[in-house]
Design a protein around this motif. Structure first.
Motif, PDB file in Angstrom:
ATOM      1  N   PHE A   1      48.747 -63.786 -61.193  1.00 25.12           N
ATOM      2  CA  PHE A   1      49.974 -64.573 -61.333  1.00 25.12           C
ATOM      3  C   PHE A   1      49.999 -65.901 -60.578  1.00 25.12           C
TER       4      PHE A   1
ATOM      5  N   VAL B   1      62.275 -69.514 -63.868  1.00 26.90           N
ATOM      6  CA  VAL B   1      60.881 -69.274 -64.228  1.00 26.90           C
ATOM      7  C   VAL B   1      60.852 -68.152 -65.264  1.00 26.90           C
TER       8      VAL B   1
ATOM      9  N   ILE C   1      56.512 -67.672 -55.749  1.00 23.81           N
ATOM     10  CA  ILE C   1      57.487 -68.712 -56.084  1.00 23.81           C
ATOM     11  C   ILE C   1      58.105 -69.280 -54.810  1.00 23.81           C
TER      12      ILE C   1
ATOM     13  N   ALA D   1      54.183 -73.621 -62.434  1.00 22.67           N
ATOM     14  CA  ALA D   1      55.642 -73.744 -62.362  1.00 22.67           C
ATOM     15  C   ALA D   1      56.028 -74.711 -61.250  1.00 22.67           C
TER      16      ALA D   1
ATOM     17  N   VAL E   1      52.230 -69.435 -61.308  1.00 24.69           N
ATOM     18  CA  VAL E   1      53.296 -69.874 -60.402  1.00 24.69           C
ATOM     19  C   VAL E   1      53.024 -71.286 -59.894  1.00 24.69           C
ATOM     20  N   LYS E   2      51.764 -71.606 -59.638  1.00 19.15           N
ATOM     21  CA  LYS E   2      51.432 -72.969 -59.206  1.00 19.15           C
ATOM     22  C   LYS E   2      51.758 -73.982 -60.307  1.00 19.15           C
TER      23      LYS E   2
ATOM     24  N   GLU F   1      55.758 -71.579 -53.179  1.00 18.41           N
ATOM     25  CA  GLU F   1      55.725 -72.870 -53.876  1.00 18.41           C
ATOM     26  C   GLU F   1      56.998 -73.682 -53.635  1.00 18.41           C
TER      27      GLU F   1
ATOM     28  N   ILE G   1      55.175 -62.070 -57.581  1.00 20.30           N
ATOM     29  CA  ILE G   1      55.567 -63.308 -58.277  1.00 20.30           C
ATOM     30  C   ILE G   1      56.640 -64.048 -57.478  1.00 20.30           C
TER      31      ILE G   1
ATOM     32  N   ILE H   1      65.213 -65.604 -63.027  1.00 23.25           N
ATOM     33  CA  ILE H   1      63.834 -65.324 -63.424  1.00 23.25           C
ATOM     34  C   ILE H   1      63.874 -64.411 -64.638  1.00 23.25           C
TER      35      ILE H   1
ATOM     36  N   MET I   1      58.751 -65.452 -67.385  1.00 22.08           N
ATOM     37  CA  MET I   1      57.529 -64.641 -67.435  1.00 22.08           C
ATOM     38  C   MET I   1      57.613 -63.611 -68.553  1.00 22.08           C
TER      39      MET I   1
END
Length: 421
Positions: A152, A179, A200, A159, A156-157, A203, A196, A210, A181
């Protein structure tokens, strides 16, 4: 920092032709009259804009006009639906809600260095994980943590890249990040969702919703197909994982699940309501209301030119069914043998057409294959241009009644107010 906050209850309403914003908002007003605030989020994807030839600014203009006309004093949003780094630019000015879709990136391997750094940073997830409100516990080994992170982290990066591009234009706290998924092959486990959410947070994406993947099928415009008890279990686990992440990773306190393709999932609405209440949380019910189909129902109900056009749209959709269904193959289940021939439909009166199309499972003439084909057939109406739009305008009253009643009675009331027929 003052941050725009999404209310506990929100409904994502599609409006393909940007003509039903007032009728949709009226459904939220009806909920408000019952003492419950459900805020509207008008969502439209880049794909829909491309097919119709519309612009995100038109969605914003329609929403603003409806809010002004009906004196709506609560918040409301315009969602750049299923956005990517490649398609976000045209949505930067008019939108204030962004569904960052990174489903295509799931499974692309993260670098070994990123994966190991994540594992070292999140040793709190190793061992036995307990989620409040859930009886079972979850054992997380270093290998499990490493494997899930590797699955994952890359997504996520991505995003994070999209979020920072939006933030550069909109400014920190001036929009709602989501986000997505959900468009993957299998439902995430609670541990995967925790991983996840931790990623997030790493990040520094302050997501407020979500969209996880659930078991079963969430087909367009028809009921949920799957094990309702399994869905209930997965939703409870998602609520519990989100609560854990809010507490441990400093994610926004109003973070909630977003249920995509949530329109007409009548069999799981009681479960959504009860589970939401159990966890004292909120939910975003997205793509709710099947507005385009309610327009078609209204035109057919009006009779005359409206009914003629509705029949013509079906005939064209039937003739181009493979082309229309292709892009939506994973979210429709049409039985070709159950599609009536256009010649037969051409002889129908208003009641026969609306009975086949309106989603009333107790109606013996209801035809889910007919409904699903027309659901993806909005491209036909788009090609008709002003002919279709002019008929919407001249039949506004009957169309609006259908749009409002459908959104309020069949969606908002059961999910957010707990009213079940």
């Amino acid at each position: 920092m003052n941050r725009r906050m999404l209310n506990r209850y929100s409904v994502g309403t599609g409006d393909r032709f940007a003509r039903q914003a007032k009728a949709q908002l009226q459904a939220c007003i009806q909920a408000l009259q019952e003492g419950v605030v459900v805020v509207p989020v008008w969502n439209k994807s880049n794909r829909e804009h491309t097919i119709i030839g519309s612009d995100p600014a038109a969605t914003r203009a329609a929403a603003d006009a409806a809010v002004t006309a009906l004196h709506w004093d609560n918040s409301y949003f315009c969602d750049a639906d299923h956005i990517t780094l490649q398609t976000v630019d045209r949505f930067l000015a008019p939108c204030d809600f962004y569904t960052m879709d990174v489903a295509d990136e799931i499974g692309k391997p993260a670098s070994a260095a990123d994966t190991e750094a994540f594992v070292k940073r999140h040793t709190e997830l190793l061992g036995t994980v307990t989620l409040e409100g859930i009886d079972e516990t979850f054992e997380v080994t270093r290998d499990l943590l490493r494997d899930a992170a590797g699955k994952f982290l890359f997504a996520v990066k991505k995003a994070g890249e999209v979020y920072r591009k939006i933030e550069q234009t909109k400014g920190t706290g001036n929009f709602i990040p989501e986000v997505s998924m959900d468009e993957t092959d299998s439902a995430q486990t609670p541990v995967e969702l925790l991983i996840i959410l931790a990623a997030i947070a790493d990040e520094q994406i302050p997501i407020q919703t979500i969209a996880p993947k659930f078991s079963g099928r969430f087909n367009k415009g028809v009921d949920y197909v799957g094990n309702v008890e399994q869905f209930e279990k997965e939703l409870a686990l998602d609520f519990a994982a989100i609560a854990y992440a809010i507490k441990h990773y400093d994610l926004p306190g109003n973070l909630k699940p977003s249920i995509h393709s949530g329109s007409d999932k009548f069999s799981i609405y009681p479960v959504i309501h009860d589970t939401m209440k159990r966890f004292n949380a909120g939910v975003h019910l997205k793509t709710a209301g099947t507005t385009w189909l309610e327009e078609l129902i209204g035109l057919a109900e009006a009779g005359g030119d409206g009914l003629t056009l509705a029949k013509e749209i079906y005939a064209e959709a039937y003739a181009h069914r493979e082309e229309l269904c292709g892009p939506y193959a994973s979210v429709i289940d049409i039985d070709p043998a159950k599609l009536p021939f256009p010649l037969e439909v051409s002889k129908w009166d208003s009641q026969q057409y609306t009975s086949a199309l309106r989603h009333n499972p107790r109606e013996p003439r209801y035809n889910s294959s007919f409904r699903q084909l027309l659901h993806v057939g909005f491209k036909i109406a788009a090609k008709m241009g002003t002919r279709y739009l002019d008929l919407l305008e001249s039949n506004e009253a009957v169309v609006a009644v259908n749009v409002t009643e459908n959104l309020y009675k069949r969606h908002i009331a059961p999910v957010f107010l707990g009213h079940h027929e």
